[in-house]
Design a protein around this motif. Structure first.
Motif, PDB file in Angstrom:
ATOM      1  N   PHE A 136     -25.566  50.877  37.104  1.00  0.00           N
ATOM      2  CA  PHE A 136     -26.674  50.403  37.788  1.00  0.00           C
ATOM      3  C   PHE A 136     -26.839  48.933  36.913  1.00  0.00           C
ATOM      4  CE2 PHE A 136     -28.423  54.519  38.383  1.00  0.00           C
ATOM      5  CZ  PHE A 136     -28.393  54.497  39.796  1.00  0.00           C
ATOM      6  N   TYR A 137     -26.245  48.938  35.715  1.00  0.00           N
ATOM      7  CA  TYR A 137     -26.402  47.384  35.047  1.00  0.00           C
ATOM      8  C   TYR A 137     -25.708  46.597  35.833  1.00  0.00           C
ATOM      9  CZ  TYR A 137     -26.154  44.955  30.777  1.00  0.00           C
ATOM     10  OH  TYR A 137     -26.602  43.835  29.588  1.00  0.00           O
ATOM     11  N   ALA A 138     -24.303  46.795  36.085  1.00  0.00           N
ATOM     12  CA  ALA A 138     -23.757  45.871  36.999  1.00  0.00           C
ATOM     13  C   ALA A 138     -24.119  45.491  38.211  1.00  0.00           C
ATOM     14  CB  ALA A 138     -22.165  46.567  37.079  1.00  0.00           C
ATOM     15  N   LEU A 139     -24.513  46.359  38.801  1.00  0.00           N
ATOM     16  CA  LEU A 139     -25.256  46.230  40.093  1.00  0.00           C
ATOM     17  C   LEU A 139     -26.567  45.341  39.898  1.00  0.00           C
ATOM     18  CD1 LEU A 139     -25.277  47.095  43.287  1.00  0.00           C
ATOM     19  CD2 LEU A 139     -26.823  49.018  42.673  1.00  0.00           C
ATOM     20  N   SER A 140     -27.095  45.407  38.767  1.00  0.00           N
ATOM     21  CA  SER A 140     -28.316  44.531  38.997  1.00  0.00           C
ATOM     22  C   SER A 140     -27.870  43.210  38.595  1.00  0.00           C
ATOM     23  CB  SER A 140     -29.300  44.938  37.432  1.00  0.00           C
ATOM     24  OG  SER A 140     -29.668  46.216  37.643  1.00  0.00           O
ATOM     25  N   ILE A 141     -26.702  42.981  37.878  1.00  0.00           N
ATOM     26  CA  ILE A 141     -26.238  41.817  37.663  1.00  0.00           C
ATOM     27  C   ILE A 141     -25.951  40.897  39.143  1.00  0.00           C
ATOM     28  CG2 ILE A 141     -24.399  40.123  37.065  1.00  0.00           C
ATOM     29  CD1 ILE A 141     -24.294  42.109  34.539  1.00  0.00           C
ATOM     30  N   SER A 142     -25.268  41.849  39.911  1.00  0.00           N
ATOM     31  CA  SER A 142     -24.637  41.193  41.352  1.00  0.00           C
ATOM     32  C   SER A 142     -26.244  40.957  42.211  1.00  0.00           C
ATOM     33  CB  SER A 142     -23.977  42.302  42.025  1.00  0.00           C
ATOM     34  OG  SER A 142     -22.804  42.181  41.525  1.00  0.00           O
ATOM     35  N   LEU A 143     -27.065  41.646  42.191  1.00  0.00           N
ATOM     36  CA  LEU A 143     -28.264  41.519  43.136  1.00  0.00           C
ATOM     37  C   LEU A 143     -29.161  40.403  42.563  1.00  0.00           C
ATOM     38  CD1 LEU A 143     -29.420  45.460  43.244  1.00  0.00           C
ATOM     39  CD2 LEU A 143     -28.406  43.828  45.280  1.00  0.00           C
ATOM     40  N   LEU A 144     -29.311  40.265  41.351  1.00  0.00           N
ATOM     41  CA  LEU A 144     -30.098  39.105  40.693  1.00  0.00           C
ATOM     42  C   LEU A 144     -29.265  37.739  40.857  1.00  0.00           C
ATOM     43  CD1 LEU A 144     -31.552  40.605  37.413  1.00  0.00           C
ATOM     44  CD2 LEU A 144     -32.771  40.221  39.554  1.00  0.00           C
ATOM     45  N   ALA A 145     -28.039  37.718  40.677  1.00  0.00           N
ATOM     46  CA  ALA A 145     -27.366  36.737  40.938  1.00  0.00           C
ATOM     47  C   ALA A 145     -27.535  36.189  42.462  1.00  0.00           C
ATOM     48  CB  ALA A 145     -25.782  36.621  40.636  1.00  0.00           C
ATOM     49  N   GLY A 146     -27.196  37.036  43.270  1.00  0.00           N
ATOM     50  CA  GLY A 146     -27.119  37.087  44.753  1.00  0.00           C
ATOM     51  C   GLY A 146     -28.666  36.484  45.294  1.00  0.00           C
ATOM     52  N   TYR A 147     -29.624  36.740  44.491  1.00  0.00           N
ATOM     53  CA  TYR A 147     -30.988  36.385  45.108  1.00  0.00           C
ATOM     54  C   TYR A 147     -31.464  35.305  44.426  1.00  0.00           C
ATOM     55  CZ  TYR A 147     -35.814  37.148  46.612  1.00  0.00           C
ATOM     56  OH  TYR A 147     -37.027  36.863  47.154  1.00  0.00           O
ATOM     57  N   PHE A 148     -31.310  34.986  43.244  1.00  0.00           N
ATOM     58  CA  PHE A 148     -31.673  33.859  42.489  1.00  0.00           C
ATOM     59  C   PHE A 148     -30.982  32.605  42.470  1.00  0.00           C
ATOM     60  CE2 PHE A 148     -34.566  37.448  40.723  1.00  0.00           C
ATOM     61  CZ  PHE A 148     -35.984  36.792  41.228  1.00  0.00           C
ATOM     62  N   PHE A 149     -29.732  32.811  42.238  1.00  0.00           N
ATOM     63  CA  PHE A 149     -28.765  31.533  42.291  1.00  0.00           C
ATOM     64  C   PHE A 149     -28.896  30.662  43.314  1.00  0.00           C
ATOM     65  CE2 PHE A 149     -27.703  33.443  38.349  1.00  0.00           C
ATOM     66  CZ  PHE A 149     -26.957  32.438  37.748  1.00  0.00           C
ATOM     67  N   PRO A 171     -21.492  29.081  39.668  1.00  0.00           N
ATOM     68  CA  PRO A 171     -21.694  29.387  40.984  1.00  0.00           C
ATOM     69  C   PRO A 171     -22.495  30.986  41.152  1.00  0.00           C
ATOM     70  CG  PRO A 171     -19.801  28.076  41.365  1.00  0.00           C
ATOM     71  CD  PRO A 171     -19.962  28.605  39.802  1.00  0.00           C
ATOM     72  N   GLY A 172     -23.256  31.302  41.936  1.00  0.00           N
ATOM     73  CA  GLY A 172     -23.752  32.595  42.148  1.00  0.00           C
ATOM     74  C   GLY A 172     -22.962  33.424  42.500  1.00  0.00           C
ATOM     75  N   TRP A 173     -21.766  33.076  43.492  1.00  0.00           N
ATOM     76  CA  TRP A 173     -20.861  33.852  44.189  1.00  0.00           C
ATOM     77  C   TRP A 173     -20.031  34.409  42.986  1.00  0.00           C
ATOM     78  CZ3 TRP A 173     -15.625  32.813  43.661  1.00  0.00           C
ATOM     79  CH2 TRP A 173     -15.330  31.578  43.204  1.00  0.00           C
ATOM     80  N   VAL A 174     -20.091  33.733  42.096  1.00  0.00           N
ATOM     81  CA  VAL A 174     -18.847  34.251  40.770  1.00  0.00           C
ATOM     82  C   VAL A 174     -19.404  35.426  40.197  1.00  0.00           C
ATOM     83  CG1 VAL A 174     -17.761  33.738  38.816  1.00  0.00           C
ATOM     84  CG2 VAL A 174     -17.699  32.061  40.672  1.00  0.00           C
ATOM     85  N   ALA A 175     -20.809  35.173  39.820  1.00  0.00           N
ATOM     86  CA  ALA A 175     -21.549  36.234  39.086  1.00  0.00           C
ATOM     87  C   ALA A 175     -21.596  37.524  40.200  1.00  0.00           C
ATOM     88  CB  ALA A 175     -22.759  35.791  38.785  1.00  0.00           C
ATOM     89  N   VAL A 176     -21.894  37.260  41.504  1.00  0.00           N
ATOM     90  CA  VAL A 176     -22.064  38.483  42.354  1.00  0.00           C
ATOM     91  C   VAL A 176     -20.543  39.206  42.335  1.00  0.00           C
ATOM     92  CG1 VAL A 176     -22.232  38.991  44.714  1.00  0.00           C
ATOM     93  CG2 VAL A 176     -23.823  37.343  43.776  1.00  0.00           C
ATOM     94  N   GLY A 177     -19.540  38.569  42.506  1.00  0.00           N
ATOM     95  CA  GLY A 177     -18.154  39.005  42.318  1.00  0.00           C
ATOM     96  C   GLY A 177     -17.950  39.785  41.079  1.00  0.00           C
ATOM     97  N   ALA A 178     -18.202  39.136  40.059  1.00  0.00           N
ATOM     98  CA  ALA A 178     -17.963  39.498  38.838  1.00  0.00           C
ATOM     99  C   ALA A 178     -18.796  40.998  38.612  1.00  0.00           C
ATOM    100  CB  ALA A 178     -18.279  38.913  37.559  1.00  0.00           C
ATOM    101  N   GLY A 179     -20.128  40.871  38.933  1.00  0.00           N
ATOM    102  CA  GLY A 179     -20.973  42.202  38.791  1.00  0.00           C
ATOM    103  C   GLY A 179     -20.461  43.266  39.732  1.00  0.00           C
ATOM    104  N   PHE A 180     -19.813  42.909  40.779  1.00  0.00           N
ATOM    105  CA  PHE A 180     -19.403  44.030  41.785  1.00  0.00           C
ATOM    106  C   PHE A 180     -17.919  44.565  41.255  1.00  0.00           C
ATOM    107  CE2 PHE A 180     -16.397  45.160  45.141  1.00  0.00           C
ATOM    108  CZ  PHE A 180     -17.257  46.159  45.968  1.00  0.00           C
ATOM    109  N   VAL A 181     -17.273  43.917  40.580  1.00  0.00           N
ATOM    110  CA  VAL A 181     -16.038  44.480  40.083  1.00  0.00           C
ATOM    111  C   VAL A 181     -16.327  45.320  38.861  1.00  0.00           C
ATOM    112  CG1 VAL A 181     -13.967  43.781  38.729  1.00  0.00           C
ATOM    113  CG2 VAL A 181     -14.655  42.460  40.762  1.00  0.00           C
ATOM    114  N   ALA A 182     -17.430  44.794  38.055  1.00  0.00           N
ATOM    115  CA  ALA A 182     -17.839  45.758  36.890  1.00  0.00           C
ATOM    116  C   ALA A 182     -18.410  46.884  37.429  1.00  0.00           C
ATOM    117  CB  ALA A 182     -18.972  44.723  36.011  1.00  0.00           C
ATOM    118  N   ALA A 183     -19.111  46.902  38.549  1.00  0.00           N
ATOM    119  CA  ALA A 183     -19.742  48.287  38.876  1.00  0.00           C
ATOM    120  C   ALA A 183     -18.774  49.278  39.514  1.00  0.00           C
ATOM    121  CB  ALA A 183     -20.748  47.872  40.222  1.00  0.00           C
ATOM    122  N   CYS A 184     -17.652  48.712  40.089  1.00  0.00           N
ATOM    123  CA  CYS A 184     -16.613  49.459  40.627  1.00  0.00           C
ATOM    124  C   CYS A 184     -15.766  50.112  39.045  1.00  0.00           C
ATOM    125  CB  CYS A 184     -15.385  48.727  41.087  1.00  0.00           C
ATOM    126  SG  CYS A 184     -16.278  48.316  42.572  1.00  0.00           S
TER     127      CYS A 184
END
Length: 251
Positions: free
Chosen positions: A123-136, A84-97
């Motif tokens: 920015f790499y990790a933030l991109s993962i969260s933004l793209l997952a949150g938008y397209f999934f 699910p997208g929420w997993v990718a969003v959360g993982a990207g947020f943790v990676a950004a931190c």
């Protein structure tokens, strides 16, 4: 349980809208296995890069690019494994931190040992969260995977080709590049766009034109961006452009 995530709608055609994506928090044994598989892959990738960075004589840029390119598959795996997208969003947020913390503390030297300071990993990790949150939530994860992979493989190989085979340098907007590196970025972006979208949208001449436009845009964004900003401009620009053009010409 659900949570609302504020997302900025696509700015491709000059219109910016705000909307809420509801992320349903549910899990199953298959989801746990899928997440663990991706987690193990990333753990092995980062561990291998760290060991190479500490115990070999490889330049720091090489180990950083291993992680840069290797981690570009995360959204591709999430798409294939139906994560699910929420997993990718959360993982990207943790990676950004973690990336921000690593910027100030030497937590993961293989991610920052480039001889210069930038927020590229963040920015790499933030991109993962933004793209997952938008397209999934739109059931179009292929565009999220496209954006990240164009950045990971295109930018990563462009840097390596430019540093090792760049015999024809040029300067654009104060950024020093090489024609060899830029051509590598252009070619990789074009090929990746086709490889990801053809199985989903089918082969067509408009799709080839879309791939050309995405490749040119990604290359220009990579050329003019500095301080690691290309790690967010390239994936978001590539993904949103491919999505917008596909909606116009292939819907």
């Amino acid at each position: 349980m659900a949570v609302a995530l504020l997302i900025v709608d696509t700015p491709i055609f000059g219109v910016i809208n705000f909307w809420f994506v509801w992320l349903e928090f549910s899990y199953s044994p298959s989801l746990v296995v899928s997440v663990l598989l991706v987690g193990v892959y990333l753990a092995l990738l980062i561990t291998g890069a760290e060991l190479l960075n500490r115990f070999s004589h490889q330049p720091g840029e090489i180990t950083r690019k291993i992680v840069h390119i290797g981690s570009g598959q995360v959204l591709l795996f999430a798409w294939w494994l139906n994560i699910p997208g929420w997993v990718a969003v959360g993982a990207g947020f943790v990676a950004a931190c973690i990336a921000l913390l690593s910027y100030y503390l030497p937590i993961l030297p293989s991610l920052e040992s480039v001889g210069r300071r930038s927020f590229g990993t963040f920015f790499y990790a933030l991109s993962i969260s933004l793209l997952a949150g938008y397209f999934f939530p739109r059931h179009s994860p292929e565009f999220a995977a496209l954006g990240i992979m164009v950045m990971a493989w295109g930018d990563g190989l462009a840097a390596l080709v430019g540093q090792n085979f760049g015999k024809h340098p040029y300067t654009f907007a104060g950024m020093k590049k090489s024609w060899e590196g830029s051509l590598a970025m252009l070619a990789v972006s074009f090929v990746l766009t086709l490889l990801i979208l053809v199985p989903v949208l089918g082969w067509s001449y408009p799709l080839v034109v879309i791939a050309i436009l995405v490749a040119i845009t990604a290359t220009l964004l990579e050329t003019v961006s500095s301080f690691g900003v290309d790690n967010i401009t390239v994936p978001l620009g590539s993904a949103w452009l491919a999505y917008g053009l596909s909606q116009l010409f292939l819907a």
